[in-house]
Design a protein around this motif. Sequence first.
Motif, PDB file in Angstrom:
ATOM      1  N   CYS A   1       0.801  -1.224   0.000  1.00  0.00           N
ATOM      2  CA  CYS A   1       0.000   0.000   0.000  1.00  0.00           C
ATOM      3  C   CYS A   1       0.835   1.277   0.000  1.00  0.00           C
ATOM      4  O   CYS A   1       0.284   2.371  -0.076  1.00  0.00           O
ATOM      5  CB  CYS A   1      -0.949   0.009   1.186  1.00  0.00           C
ATOM      6  SG  CYS A   1      -0.132   0.133   2.792  1.00  0.00           S
ATOM      7  N   GLY A   2       2.168   1.166   0.113  1.00  0.00           N
ATOM      8  CA  GLY A   2       3.006   2.355   0.028  1.00  0.00           C
ATOM      9  C   GLY A   2       3.672   2.795   1.314  1.00  0.00           C
ATOM     10  O   GLY A   2       4.289   3.862   1.345  1.00  0.00           O
ATOM     11  N   LEU A   3       3.576   2.021   2.381  1.00  0.00           N
ATOM     12  CA  LEU A   3       4.279   2.364   3.614  1.00  0.00           C
ATOM     13  C   LEU A   3       5.738   1.948   3.511  1.00  0.00           C
ATOM     14  O   LEU A   3       6.040   0.879   2.985  1.00  0.00           O
ATOM     15  CB  LEU A   3       3.628   1.664   4.816  1.00  0.00           C
ATOM     16  CG  LEU A   3       2.217   2.103   5.160  1.00  0.00           C
ATOM     17  CD1 LEU A   3       1.667   1.228   6.280  1.00  0.00           C
ATOM     18  CD2 LEU A   3       2.179   3.568   5.554  1.00  0.00           C
TER      19      LEU A   3
ATOM     20  N   ASP B   1      -4.461   8.684   3.796  1.00  0.00           N
ATOM     21  CA  ASP B   1      -3.304   9.460   4.249  1.00  0.00           C
ATOM     22  C   ASP B   1      -3.699  10.577   5.218  1.00  0.00           C
ATOM     23  O   ASP B   1      -2.925  11.465   5.493  1.00  0.00           O
ATOM     24  CB  ASP B   1      -2.543  10.028   3.054  1.00  0.00           C
ATOM     25  CG  ASP B   1      -3.408  10.829   2.104  1.00  0.00           C
ATOM     26  OD1 ASP B   1      -4.629  10.983   2.367  1.00  0.00           O
ATOM     27  OD2 ASP B   1      -2.872  11.302   1.091  1.00  0.00           O
TER      28      ASP B   1
ATOM     29  N   HIS C   1       1.453   7.801   7.283  1.00  0.00           N
ATOM     30  CA  HIS C   1       0.769   7.434   6.045  1.00  0.00           C
ATOM     31  C   HIS C   1       0.734   8.614   5.076  1.00  0.00           C
ATOM     32  O   HIS C   1       0.197   8.505   3.987  1.00  0.00           O
ATOM     33  CB  HIS C   1      -0.671   6.998   6.344  1.00  0.00           C
ATOM     34  CG  HIS C   1      -0.758   5.721   7.102  1.00  0.00           C
ATOM     35  ND1 HIS C   1      -1.548   4.685   6.700  1.00  0.00           N
ATOM     36  CD2 HIS C   1      -0.146   5.297   8.240  1.00  0.00           C
ATOM     37  CE1 HIS C   1      -1.439   3.683   7.547  1.00  0.00           C
ATOM     38  NE2 HIS C   1      -0.596   4.037   8.498  1.00  0.00           N
TER      39      HIS C   1
ATOM     40  N   LYS D   1       2.131   7.985   1.391  1.00  0.00           N
ATOM     41  CA  LYS D   1       1.938   6.668   0.774  1.00  0.00           C
ATOM     42  C   LYS D   1       1.731   6.772  -0.733  1.00  0.00           C
ATOM     43  O   LYS D   1       2.415   6.116  -1.509  1.00  0.00           O
ATOM     44  CB  LYS D   1       0.726   5.954   1.383  1.00  0.00           C
ATOM     45  CG  LYS D   1       0.983   5.329   2.684  1.00  0.00           C
ATOM     46  CD  LYS D   1      -0.175   4.617   3.339  1.00  0.00           C
ATOM     47  CE  LYS D   1      -1.409   4.348   2.597  1.00  0.00           C
ATOM     48  NZ  LYS D   1      -2.367   3.532   3.358  1.00  0.00           N
TER      49      LYS D   1
END
Length: 179
Positions: free
Chosen positions: A14-16, A69, A77, A80
């Motif tokens: 998810c982009g973390l 976010d 977040h 992200k």
Amino acid sequence: MKGFTRKDPYLSLCGLNCKLCSMELGGHCGGCGFGNQSCPIARCGMEHGGVEYCVQCPEYPCPRYEGSDSCDSFITHLHKKRDLEKLRQVGGTDYAAEQVEKRHILDRLLAGYNDGRKKTLFCLAVNLLELEDLRMILEQADREAGELSRKEKAAYMSGLLQACATENGIVLKLRRKVT
């Protein structure tokens, strides 16, 4: 989660930025789908052909990202979506190299400038500040803070990071969910 695997330990589906998280540093996070709870985004990724990152899914950004976010967990977040877009633009190899360097910087901050109370601040700063800024800050602190006590070094580094963040319009504080 059965059937789920991760190739990149630095960036989650998810982009973390996993390796910059205080929970991961403390050994309390098993990563996407490997902790105490199964990750709904990991399950979604499997349902969409096993994409490595959400940004590779044809439905990205999907409703799961609406407001994702706006608050933080143990890790920010805030970027992200920006980080996933950067991954798409520069490619996995270059993005991973940057994350490895950021983790190295985080390790140096924790080893040389942490008074036992700065781990979250350092994780946030390394996540949110640009790599070049982090390099310059660490270089400056290494030059100027050599004879200070551990507590003084922690305060000095905290000041440098906060000043850089303020200059760039960044707040180095985890954002709680508003209920």
